[in-house]
Design a protein around this motif. Structure first.
Motif, PDB file in Angstrom:
ATOM      1  N   ASP A 147       8.586  17.843   7.452  1.00  5.32           N
ATOM      2  CA  ASP A 147       7.194  17.492   7.195  1.00  5.32           C
ATOM      3  C   ASP A 147       7.145  16.315   6.234  1.00  5.32           C
ATOM      4  N   GLY A 148       6.203  15.424   6.466  1.00  4.90           N
ATOM      5  CA  GLY A 148       6.117  14.268   5.594  1.00  4.90           C
ATOM      6  C   GLY A 148       4.912  13.418   5.893  1.00  4.90           C
ATOM      7  N   VAL A 149       4.877  12.247   5.261  1.00  7.89           N
ATOM      8  CA  VAL A 149       3.784  11.296   5.442  1.00  7.89           C
ATOM      9  C   VAL A 149       4.381   9.932   5.799  1.00  7.89           C
ATOM     10  N   LYS A 150       3.762   9.261   6.754  1.00  4.60           N
ATOM     11  CA  LYS A 150       4.233   7.965   7.242  1.00  4.60           C
ATOM     12  C   LYS A 150       3.148   6.928   7.003  1.00  4.60           C
ATOM     13  N   TYR A 155      10.859   5.394  -7.861  1.00  8.09           N
ATOM     14  CA  TYR A 155       9.877   4.531  -7.208  1.00  8.09           C
ATOM     15  C   TYR A 155       9.714   3.247  -8.015  1.00  8.09           C
ATOM     16  N   ASN A 156       9.487   2.133  -7.319  1.00 10.18           N
ATOM     17  CA  ASN A 156       9.285   0.870  -8.021  1.00 10.18           C
ATOM     18  C   ASN A 156       7.833   0.727  -8.488  1.00 10.18           C
ATOM     19  N   PRO A 157       7.476  -0.358  -9.174  1.00  6.62           N
ATOM     20  CA  PRO A 157       6.114  -0.488  -9.707  1.00  6.62           C
ATOM     21  C   PRO A 157       5.012  -0.427  -8.664  1.00  6.62           C
ATOM     22  N   ILE A 213       4.779  13.564  -2.602  1.00  7.90           N
ATOM     23  CA  ILE A 213       5.736  12.603  -2.051  1.00  7.90           C
ATOM     24  C   ILE A 213       4.974  11.330  -1.701  1.00  7.90           C
ATOM     25  N   ALA A 214       5.621  10.186  -1.813  1.00  7.44           N
ATOM     26  CA  ALA A 214       4.935   8.915  -1.581  1.00  7.44           C
ATOM     27  C   ALA A 214       5.713   8.048  -0.601  1.00  7.44           C
ATOM     28  N   ALA A 215       4.988   7.401   0.304  1.00  9.12           N
ATOM     29  CA  ALA A 215       5.544   6.435   1.236  1.00  9.12           C
ATOM     30  C   ALA A 215       4.709   5.164   1.126  1.00  9.12           C
ATOM     31  N   VAL A 267       0.858  -1.184   0.000  1.00  9.47           N
ATOM     32  CA  VAL A 267       0.000   0.000   0.000  1.00  9.47           C
ATOM     33  C   VAL A 267       0.896   1.236   0.000  1.00  9.47           C
ATOM     34  N   ALA A 268       0.638   2.143  -0.941  1.00  6.91           N
ATOM     35  CA  ALA A 268       1.400   3.392  -1.027  1.00  6.91           C
ATOM     36  C   ALA A 268       0.454   4.565  -0.880  1.00  6.91           C
ATOM     37  N   ALA A 269       0.911   5.589  -0.175  1.00  7.87           N
ATOM     38  CA  ALA A 269       0.144   6.820  -0.012  1.00  7.87           C
ATOM     39  C   ALA A 269       0.953   7.974  -0.592  1.00  7.87           C
ATOM     40  N   THR A 270       0.391   8.636  -1.588  1.00 14.07           N
ATOM     41  CA  THR A 270       1.017   9.819  -2.177  1.00 14.07           C
ATOM     42  C   THR A 270       0.360  11.053  -1.582  1.00 14.07           C
TER      43      THR A 270
END
Length: 466
Positions: A129-132, A307-309, A160-162, A113-116
């Protein structure tokens, strides 16, 4: 749209022709005859000329997936909405937000699961600042290490994506049983007390991507490859071909090995994707062209992320800017191997799939303060070394299907255009295939659309046998 003929967006079926990376379809009698990926990189830049200021000018908003389902994250696990594999979702995250989403997992598939996170226009952000993102079981235990994406030294708002995962495997892996799990998405800052005073409290938009990888038919090694060629190859040379970057993951412009040029403005983020097969190595360099005026220095002006697929961050690199040309190159990466996932380093473990790898390039908004609004010249040198090898024997299919298969993505033609995969359909036994190529401008595509509309209308109104 229930009848007649015309162009309609796939989502909502409303009439009209839309470009800028959206997927559009030709509708006749309530059925789609053909689907065309009207990707801007295929129509806006003609071979032999760079992107104009109008084409590469003011940064465009992030291009969310047109078929994304809007969901509201829950403040606790009890009301968490369920996410389905292969689907993309839209949500939002407040300044002090910690949101939960629910997964129903089997005991054999890997879930990613990725969150952008996408700050809205006018937002300011701080370094930390960021997303976790994390995946947790019913007892609050982490299924894997949580990952955090930061805006970093550029302090420039951009997507940005995590990502986080639940993986099936022996030994170190947790969360192996089938059951209910939770995706936790939270916003990070320097500290709770200071709450990053230099950042604004505006909500951030979110794009959530959930993909599933099947298990292997037969278990193999559980160790990462110990040796691989880590030498940097000779830089690619030759004339750069024009190519326009997309505004999001789903509209990323397909690139093959070669030298490419684009234009990028301060505050803008451009998305590209490169097919990399099993056993191949990816090398990439981004070069920011010299300025025609201005003075000063921006410490981290250009940032290129890989980023990977599954939208997992592999690595990134940055470069400062003083008006002279600057370049940023990714450090050598290992060949794509299934066993890379057992490595501790993200730069190695992230290269675990075949498929489309995303190059995401951002130019800090602060560049405009010292060197005007641009656009500035951007050159990408992309190399894919090594012959494609046979991949692992999966016991099933990925969801979405073909995600880890380089043969199912967009094909870059020799003329610098883009041929959308699977862009055909039929009606009364007739198949239409519409191809968007670099030599066809947006106006030409519109003329083509009108021509197709005319033919379809005549076929509908003309008696058979005439």
């Amino acid at each position: 749209m229930t009848g007649g003929a015309g162009w309609a967006t796939v989502r909502g079926y409303d009439e009209g022709w839309r470009v800028m990376g959206r997927r559009t379809a030709w509708w006749h009698g309530g059925r789609p005859l053909a689907v065309v990926a009207t990707v801007l990189c295929a129509t806006a830049v003609l071979p032999g000329r760079p992107a104009s200021a109008a084409e590469a000018g003011a940064p465009k908003p992030y291009a969310f997936a047109v078929n994304a389902t809007k969901v509201q994250g829950a403040m606790g696990t009890t009301d968490a909405v369920r996410l389905e594999p292969g689907r993309t979702y839209r949500s939002s995250l407040g300044k002090d937000g910690k949101l939960y989403y629910r997964l129903e997992l089997d005991a054999s598939s890997n879930a990613y699961v990725a969150a952008t996170a996408v700050p809205r226009a006018g937002t300011t952000v701080a370094y930390s600042d960021g997303v976790k993102v994390s995946v947790q079981d019913g007892n609050g235990g982490a299924c894997s290490s949580a990952t955090t994406a930061h805006f970093g030294a550029s302090q420039s708002p951009h997507p940005i994506a995590a990502s986080a995962s639940r993986e099936i495997g022996p030994g170190k892996y947790a969360c192996q049983a089938a059951g209910t799990y939770y995706v936790v998405v939270e916003r990070t800052a320097a500290s709770v007390s200071s709450a990053s005073p230099s950042s604004s409290p505006d909500d951030w938009d979110l794009e959530l991507s959930y993909v599933s990888e099947p298990r292997l038919k037969k278990a193999g090694s559980t160790s990462a490859p110990e040796t691989w060629d880590s030498a940097s190859p000779e830089a690619l040379q030759g004339d750069a071909r024009p190519r326009r970057g997309g505004a999001g993951f789903t509209t990323a412009c397909a690139l093959e090995q070669g030298v490419w040029k684009d234009g990028i403005s301060p505050g803008q983020t451009l998305f590209y994707k490169v097919p990399v097969d099993w056993g191949q190595q990816l090398y990439a360099t981004a070069e920011l062209g010299s300025s025609t005026g201005g003075d000063g220095f921006v410490g981290t002006a250009l940032v290129m992320s890989l980023y990977n697929p599954a939208r997992g961050l592999v690595t990134d690199v940055g470069a400062g800017y003083d008006g002279s040309q600057r370049s940023a190159a990714l450090d050598p990466l290992p060949p794509v191997e299934y066993d890379n996932r057992y490595a501790f380093s993200n730069r190695t473990s992230g290269m675990r799939f075949a498929g489309s790898y995303y190059l995401v390039v951002h130019l800090a908004a602060q560049v405009a303060d010292k060197f005007a609004d641009g656009p500035f010249g951007l050159t990408l040198r992309v190399r894919v070394d090594g012959g494609a090898q046979k991949g692992p024997a999966y016991a099933g299919r990925a969801v979405p299907r073909g995600l880890f298969d380089t043969a199912t993505g967009d094909d870059v033609s020799a003329t610098g255009g883009l041929v959308p995969a699977g862009s055909g359909g039929s009606d009364d036994g007739t198949t239409m295939k519409l191809v968007a190529v670099g030599g066809i401008g947006t106006g030409s595509v519109l003329v083509l659309a009108l021509g197709v509309w005319t033919v379809a209308a005549r076929r509908r109104t003309t008696p058979r046998g005439w």
